[in-house]
Design a protein around this motif. Sequence first.
Motif, PDB file in Angstrom:
ATOM      1  N   GLU A 257      -6.251  -3.464   8.972  1.00 34.91           N
ATOM      2  CA  GLU A 257      -5.375  -3.216   7.820  1.00 34.91           C
ATOM      3  C   GLU A 257      -4.630  -4.491   7.423  1.00 34.91           C
ATOM      4  OE1 GLU A 257      -3.414  -1.366   4.692  1.00 34.91           O
ATOM      5  OE2 GLU A 257      -5.192  -0.747   5.841  1.00 34.91           O
ATOM      6  N   ARG A 261      -4.956  -6.232   3.706  1.00 37.02           N
ATOM      7  CA  ARG A 261      -3.801  -6.532   2.860  1.00 37.02           C
ATOM      8  C   ARG A 261      -3.790  -8.011   2.468  1.00 37.02           C
ATOM      9  NH1 ARG A 261       0.643  -2.874   2.582  1.00 37.02           N
ATOM     10  NH2 ARG A 261      -0.039  -0.839   3.341  1.00 37.02           N
ATOM     11  N   ASN A 324      -1.778   1.941  13.772  1.00 35.60           N
ATOM     12  CA  ASN A 324      -2.260   2.440  12.481  1.00 35.60           C
ATOM     13  C   ASN A 324      -2.027   3.944  12.360  1.00 35.60           C
ATOM     14  OD1 ASN A 324      -3.280   2.003   9.913  1.00 35.60           O
ATOM     15  ND2 ASN A 324      -5.396   2.370  10.510  1.00 35.60           N
ATOM     16  N   GLY A 326       0.709   5.320  10.532  1.00 34.68           N
ATOM     17  CA  GLY A 326       1.766   5.486   9.548  1.00 34.68           C
ATOM     18  C   GLY A 326       2.743   4.339   9.479  1.00 34.68           C
ATOM     19  N   GLU A 329       2.701   2.364   5.928  1.00 34.65           N
ATOM     20  CA  GLU A 329       3.355   3.060   4.826  1.00 34.65           C
ATOM     21  C   GLU A 329       4.874   2.968   4.956  1.00 34.65           C
ATOM     22  OE1 GLU A 329      -0.721   4.664   5.482  1.00 34.65           O
ATOM     23  OE2 GLU A 329       0.987   4.190   6.781  1.00 34.65           O
ATOM     24  N   GLU A 332       6.128  -0.629   4.280  1.00 34.20           N
ATOM     25  CA  GLU A 332       6.054  -0.960   2.859  1.00 34.20           C
ATOM     26  C   GLU A 332       7.238  -0.378   2.095  1.00 34.20           C
ATOM     27  OE1 GLU A 332       2.086  -1.502   0.243  1.00 34.20           O
ATOM     28  OE2 GLU A 332       2.505   0.545   0.857  1.00 34.20           O
ATOM     29  N   LYS A 333       7.710   0.797   2.559  1.00 32.44           N
ATOM     30  CA  LYS A 333       8.813   1.489   1.879  1.00 32.44           C
ATOM     31  C   LYS A 333      10.169   1.175   2.520  1.00 32.44           C
ATOM     32  CE  LYS A 333       5.796   5.407   0.752  1.00 32.44           C
ATOM     33  NZ  LYS A 333       5.494   6.830   1.066  1.00 32.44           N
TER      34      LYS A 333
END
Length: 585
Positions: A257, A261, A324, A326, A329, A332-333
Amino acid sequence: MLGQIATLLELKGENPFKIRAYDNAARSLETFGGNLDLQDEEALAKIPGIGKSIAEKIKELAAGGTLKYLEELRADFPPGILELFSIPGLGAKKIKALYEQLQVSSIEQLRQACEAGRVARLPGFGETTQEKLCKSIEQRAQHSGYFQFGQVANEAEILRRDLAAHPDALQVDVAGSYRRRREIVHDVDLVVATKKPEEITKSFIGHPLVESVVAQGPTKSSVRLRAGVQCDLRVVSAAEYPFALNYFTGNKEHNIEMRNRALKRGWTLNEYRIAPLPPDPKAKKVRVGRGATKLASKIPRIHDETELYRALGLDFIPPELRENCGEFEAAEKHALPRLLEQENLRGTFHCHTVASDGHNTLPEMAQAAQELGLEYLGIADHSRSSVQAHGIDSTKLRSQAADIRKLNKKFDAFCLFAGVECDILRDGKLDFEDEVLAELDFAVASVHSVFNLSEAEMTKRVIRAMENPFITILGHPTGRLLLKREPYVLDIPAVLEAAAATGTWIELNAAPKRLDLDWRWWPLAKEKGVKCVINPDAHRVERLQDLWFGVGIARKGWLTKSDVMNCLPLGKIEDALAQKRRSSG
């Protein structure tokens, strides 16, 4: 070697007191905290559990590396026979019978004897025992080459410390599954930044913990440590270090991942650097402003992992979360939790003393807890049904509780809590009546027998115990022993529902052989509002430090300070202990 002597004496059917003397001496040396000259008989003999005879043998062993007495004992048996002790369910008595009656002296010979049905015909064995032995041998083969995290932690930390102290080491860390705090590891990965790789490599392969060298190269070397685990060293430059540390920490899916990215930004990412993708002659250039073209974003300077994650639009992801599951996500937030830190723990529960199968007294356990900076310690010796653990009856339990109350009058800003580890019987009833449990500050309910129930029966059994208003904690919920015993079948979501409904805390047993409840279940527990309590299940003062392992698993389970009950200070934990009883009327 002292442990081997005890084992061989047991095989020979020697006096139990003699056997215990060697076992005790081995433990005393293992837990001795000071520096010691092993050839100083007088100093050795002052250590509790080591008498004159054993001190002489230790001196002989330290002086020449061998011990005549041990060699003579070994000569009486084939070399592979000691391996049989690693099979669950086999003690000295059974191994002796297998050896004398079937000439079984290795795990392979035992497997053949089981498959031929010869073991079942031995007195004291039978078909059921034979089937269990077959299953244990199969599981052992599957687990070959894997180690409990706690089995390698000491050597990994010593290597990290010693390499970090090397004058040519700029940065040092343990990477891989160890850094991610996986409960089972296959090897140990060390990453070192240096300008002199040859010097670091030389120091690494010459370390006293290294048993043998597997491979040696300019940037990578592999050795076998005394614990049996392989250890790989990567030497890189300071500029390469953040990329190497990130890559070799993993896991594989996390790395994929990360690379994806980077690709979306027009970069290539590997274990050594981040760089622009080579131009693709078929790709269409993107117009930016007047006459300008852009194939990739500008790469910021990267000095550490935090800057690497920031370059990919992410908050720093703690190593424990890199599975990997969660974490991308959330990063990122800006929604990653502030994970639990070891200094957040203010106390702990579920510890044993000499009253059952522990090795230290109440005052000794209390002193050790205070030396670790804890504000409180819960004593939970085994209940009467745990005969193998010298469980205590109600009279001894009440006497211990009275002793705890007396000791508490002597403490300043520290408290012992009186509890018990109460066996959950086959039908879900508890080993003590409510009137006994009501006199204690807390109670841990644990399964210690009859592991072969169906999932429905086991779940019903555990939930019935949790519904008792005097049960505070569900201890080591699945009963697993890592790489030794599989967890019993249990509907864990149903158990977590019951914990939420009854206000029962779920234990994260920090003993490295357990680390139970598994980290994969804690996000669900947290979602349901279930509280965690990290306990060392310590049977001696040194094992209080196993809390470190528990914190690693809690972090891996996304837990924060507010999710863990023993982060409460002394002034608040007392009220929390009484809450379930009050809510149950």
